[in-house]
Motif scaffolding. Structure first.
Motif, mmCIF file in Angstrom:
data_model
loop_
_atom_site.group_PDB
_atom_site.id
_atom_site.type_symbol
_atom_site.label_atom_id
_atom_site.label_comp_id
_atom_site.label_asym_id
_atom_site.label_seq_id
_atom_site.Cartn_x
_atom_site.Cartn_y
_atom_site.Cartn_z
ATOM 1 N N VAL A 430 -63.412 30.917 -21.684
ATOM 2 C CA VAL A 430 -63.588 30.045 -22.849
ATOM 3 C C VAL A 430 -64.274 28.752 -22.427
ATOM 4 O O VAL A 430 -65.243 28.307 -23.060
ATOM 5 N N ARG A 431 -63.812 28.152 -21.349
ATOM 6 C CA ARG A 431 -64.402 26.883 -20.900
ATOM 7 C C ARG A 431 -65.839 27.076 -20.414
ATOM 8 O O ARG A 431 -66.699 26.224 -20.668
ATOM 9 N N SER A 432 -66.098 28.197 -19.743
ATOM 10 C CA SER A 432 -67.463 28.446 -19.267
ATOM 11 C C SER A 432 -68.436 28.611 -20.434
ATOM 12 O O SER A 432 -69.537 28.046 -20.422
ATOM 13 N N VAL A 433 -68.030 29.360 -21.415
ATOM 14 C CA VAL A 433 -68.890 29.563 -22.585
ATOM 15 C C VAL A 433 -69.057 28.253 -23.348
ATOM 16 O O VAL A 433 -70.151 27.915 -23.802
ATOM 17 N N PHE A 434 -67.970 27.499 -23.478
ATOM 18 C CA PHE A 434 -68.037 26.215 -24.179
ATOM 19 C C PHE A 434 -68.999 25.268 -23.465
ATOM 20 O O PHE A 434 -69.788 24.561 -24.097
ATOM 21 N N ASP A 435 -68.927 25.266 -22.142
ATOM 22 C CA ASP A 435 -69.842 24.462 -21.330
ATOM 23 C C ASP A 435 -71.293 24.845 -21.600
ATOM 24 O O ASP A 435 -72.169 23.988 -21.771
ATOM 25 N N LEU A 436 -71.540 26.156 -21.613
ATOM 26 C CA LEU A 436 -72.890 26.664 -21.826
ATOM 27 C C LEU A 436 -73.412 26.260 -23.205
ATOM 28 O O LEU A 436 -74.556 25.793 -23.349
ATOM 29 N N LEU A 437 -72.580 26.429 -24.227
ATOM 30 C CA LEU A 437 -72.994 26.075 -25.581
ATOM 31 C C LEU A 437 -73.242 24.572 -25.709
ATOM 32 O O LEU A 437 -74.215 24.146 -26.356
ATOM 33 N N ASN A 506 -64.398 18.469 -19.401
ATOM 34 C CA ASN A 506 -65.810 18.212 -19.065
ATOM 35 C C ASN A 506 -66.533 17.330 -20.095
ATOM 36 O O ASN A 506 -67.717 17.548 -20.390
ATOM 37 N N GLY A 507 -65.848 16.376 -20.646
ATOM 38 C CA GLY A 507 -66.502 15.419 -21.537
ATOM 39 C C GLY A 507 -66.994 16.005 -22.840
ATOM 40 O O GLY A 507 -67.937 15.461 -23.454
ATOM 41 N N ILE A 508 -66.364 17.067 -23.307
ATOM 42 C CA ILE A 508 -66.858 17.687 -24.545
ATOM 43 C C ILE A 508 -66.669 16.772 -25.750
ATOM 44 O O ILE A 508 -67.402 16.875 -26.741
ATOM 45 N N GLN A 509 -65.703 15.844 -25.659
ATOM 46 C CA GLN A 509 -65.463 14.931 -26.772
ATOM 47 C C GLN A 509 -66.711 14.075 -27.032
ATOM 48 O O GLN A 509 -67.113 13.868 -28.182
ATOM 49 N N ASP A 510 -67.334 13.596 -25.959
ATOM 50 C CA ASP A 510 -68.545 12.777 -26.100
ATOM 51 C C ASP A 510 -69.712 13.608 -26.625
ATOM 52 O O ASP A 510 -70.516 13.126 -27.421
ATOM 53 N N VAL A 511 -69.794 14.869 -26.170
ATOM 54 C CA VAL A 511 -70.871 15.751 -26.643
ATOM 55 C C VAL A 511 -70.745 15.960 -28.142
ATOM 56 O O VAL A 511 -71.734 15.873 -28.888
#
Length: 681
Positions: A430-437, A506-511
């Motif tokens: 899940v985290r890897s795919v989320f990172d990629l997206l 991995n800072g997804i909140q800022d993204v």
């Protein structure tokens, strides 16, 4: 000429084996060698006739009869030839039909005269092909199979006729009662095995047979109006063919998948014409039928078509289609499960690659597929390696610039839906795919935002597809995106009583913040159902607060054309999609299509037990209805004031503004799981 039936045995002449005697002229002082020679020599002037009791004829006499008949047929004397042809065409239950033991002698004789069975003898060959052979004794079946092999070896032009005959039994197996009194009773399962034994035998002997079979199997596939039993029986048989004819395995798998998708799509098209309550009734009726019938019987649903009105007839047809789809899906789940259960890594890799190929070439380009894709959903979760392979396949298709926008959007939806709904998809995946997206979303924002004036699905379709995939995945897998000290997901109690803000992966909140409040404004284009659910979840988890933006978005008009060159729909042609089916402003929004929304087919859903992440209310978050009730009065006052202002500034009608607002409000009430297709057939 002398008839065999009227002959008398000559004195001093030794008769041939039982079955008749030959009349010869007596001569004096015959030597023993001359006598022996004459005893095995047939007079060419003697006609061979079928005796009244054909079951008493010897093999030698039958062989001579067949040889003479073929020779005379070559010079257009067809009497004996026609009698043999009619003999082969007789049903075993006919009063005039010979015993199987006797008729087998004709098969042996014909096999010994195969070179003479050229195209001038096509009538006799077709009589051989149409012969009722399946339910007879084992010796007869072996002789028949040998005759077919000899025939195709010498005259390959008859191969298609023979293969057509065998494949037709996949649709409707001949009755076990088509046998003679000297034939033992044979169970139906053995009859079908005989067909496959014969086909397997011919495929080994004839190099061109598999090539012809590749075209014959699609030609004989049941029509969409054929019964469930016919479809299941045919598919079951051709899947069995793929086991002993590996060169056809890919063709057969793709054929079945293509036909299955068409049935699935037609159901979705027909369903759109019905009311929601009728859809529910159809699902319930299909579930009741699945409970009442453990196996498929000959008793198809029979009702008087004349007594039904148009709507009732349409409902009946859809119900039958749902049952058909359900039965085929159940069959395919069982077929592939048998392969995966054996644990042979080579076979598993081979069949999974085949499924991925069918997904990319058949399922993905079909917008309305609703259930077929669950074959991938289930078998991809067999192991972590297969989970990653399917996710990688969807990722590759979603970001492949050579593919059309519509396919890339669909691939992104499949990726998000699989990651969100797959119970066996690990947190690391899940985290890897989320990172990629997130990476691709940021890249597209940086390159496209400088040129963006207003949200536009036509220009930035890929961007919005990725954004919707992210917010949908977030709603289901937010636990896997929260960083904890021990690396384990938070419990319900920890979520409810956690006072400070969560630490996000991995800072997804800022993204999210940069993209949601950018000029591209993805929350205006993404499906309102998904957006509203995301807003509630993100606010409750203190991830991001977007309600003011949603209120602002209600007053943004979308009126751009989507058909321009190089746009979102470019290259799709006239193919019907979610976008072309929408009206008004809804036509400028992404569709709430997530292909792994709940599976409802009653018979086959048993295969998905434990595979599926069900929607659960987040601990401490109030249900949507309660929140709406608290804000109803304030929202009504604000909307009335806003509508008046909009009408004065934009010059648009009040009804148009209400329509735009209504899309967001209605979508919030549809479902609690962030999808617009919950419970749909």
């Amino acid at each position: 000429m002398v008839s065999l039936a009227a002959t008398e045995r000559a004195s001093g002449v030794i008769a041939p084996s039982a079955g008749g005697s030959l009349k010869r002229k007596q001569s004096e002082d015959l030597s023993s060698s001359q006598l022996k020679k004459r005893r095995v020599t047939f007079d060419p002037e003697v006609d061979i006739h079928i005796l009244p009791d054909v079951n008493e004829k010897s093999l030698e006499l039958v062989e001579e009869e067949v040889r003479r008949a073929l020779e005379k047929h070559a010079v257009d004397d067809n009497g004996a030839y026609d009698r043999i042809r009619e003999l082969l065409k007789l049903k075993p239950t006919s009063a005039d039909a010979p015993l199987s033991g006797m008729l087998r002698k004709y098969l042996i004789a014909l096999a010994n005269n195969v070179p003479s069975l050229n195209h001038k003898c096509s009538g006799l060959v077709h009589a051989i092909v149409d012969n009722s052979w399946i339910a007879r004794n084992e010796q007869y079946v072996q002789s028949y199979r040998h005759l077919l092999r000899s025939l195709l070896s010498v005259h390959p032009g008859f191969t298609k006729s023979v293969l057509d005959m065998l494949v037709n039994t996949f649709l409707e197996l001949p009755s076990p009662a088509l046998r003679q009194q000297d034939d033992p009773a044979v169970p139906r399962t053995r009859l079908q095995a005989r067909v496959h034994d014969c086909l397997k035998y011919l495929l080994r002997q004839s190099p061109m047979a598999s090539t012809l079979l590749q075209t014959i199997l699609p030609e004989n596939f049941p029509f969409s109006t054929d019964t469930t039993k016919t479809h299941v029986q045919y598919i079951k048989n051709i899947l069995r063919v793929s086991q002993y004819c590996p060169e056809l395995k890919g063709t057969i798998s793709s054929l079945v998948m293509d036909k299955l998708v068409k049935i699935d799509v037609q159901i979705q098209v027909d369903m759109e014409e019905l009311e929601d309550d009728i859809e529910d009734r159809l699902v319930e009726a299909a579930a009741e039928d699945a409970e009442d019938e453990e196996d498929l019987s000959d008793n198809e649903s029979i009702s008087s078509e004349e007594s039904l009105d148009d709507e009732e007839r349409r409902i009946k047809e859809i119900k039958e289609s749902v049952e058909k789809l359900d039965a085929i899906m159940d069959l395919l789940f069982a077929h592939y499960d048998n392969i995966f259960a054996k644990g042979d890594l080579f076979d598993i890799d081979d069949i999974f690659e085949s499924l991925l190929s069918q997904f990319a070439n058949i399922i993905l380009p079909t917008y309305r597929s609703r259930h077929t894709q669950f074959l991938l959903f289930h078998f991809s979760q067999i192991s972590p390696d297969l989970v990653e392979r399917f996710a990688a396949c969807c990722s590759h298709l979603a970001f492949d610039q050579r593919r059309s926008h519509i396919l890339r959007v669909a691939a992104a939806a499949y990726l998000a839906s699989f990651i969100a709904r797959g119970a066996h998809v690990s947190g690391s995946v899940v985290r890897s795919v989320f990172d990629l997206l997130c990476h691709h979303l940021e890249s597209l924002r940086v390159s496209q935002e400088p040129f963006c004036k207003v949200p536009d699905l036509r220009r930035y379709g890929a961007y919005y597809a990725i954004a919707q995939a992210l917010i949908y995945t977030f709603c289901f897998r937010w636990r896997d995106l929260i960083v904890t000290d021990d690396g384990q997901p938070l419990t319900d109690e920890e979520v409810m009583y956690h006072e400070s803000d969560f630490t996000w992966y991995n800072g997804i909140q800022d993204v999210f913040r940069r993209n949601i409040f950018s000029k591209l404004n993805p929350l205006k284009i993404c499906a309102p159902t998904i957006v509203n659910q995301f807003a509630r979840v993100a606010h409750h988890l203190r991830f991001i607060y977007v309600f003011p933006l949603l209120e602002t978005n209600k007053r943004i008009r979308l009126a751009r054309s989507m058909g321009g060159p190089g746009g979102y729909m470019d290259g799709v042609g006239a193919r019907e999609t979610a976008l072309t089916m929408k009206k008004g402003e809804a036509g400028f929004l992404l569709d709430a299509y997530f292909p792994f929304d709940p599976y409802v087919l009653p018979r086959s859903k048993r295969w998905l037990e434990g595979d599926y992440v069900q929607w659960k209310v987040i601990p401490g978050m109030a249900p949507a209805k309660e929140e709406e009730d608290d804000e109803d009065e304030e929202d009504d006052d604000e909307e009335e004031d806003g509508d008046e202002d909009d009408e004065g500034v934009d010059g648009d009608s009040e009804s148009e503004s209400e329509k735009v607002d209504g899309v967001a409000e209605e979508s919030g009430d549809e479902t609690d799981d962030g999808s617009g297709t919950e419970g749909s057939v």
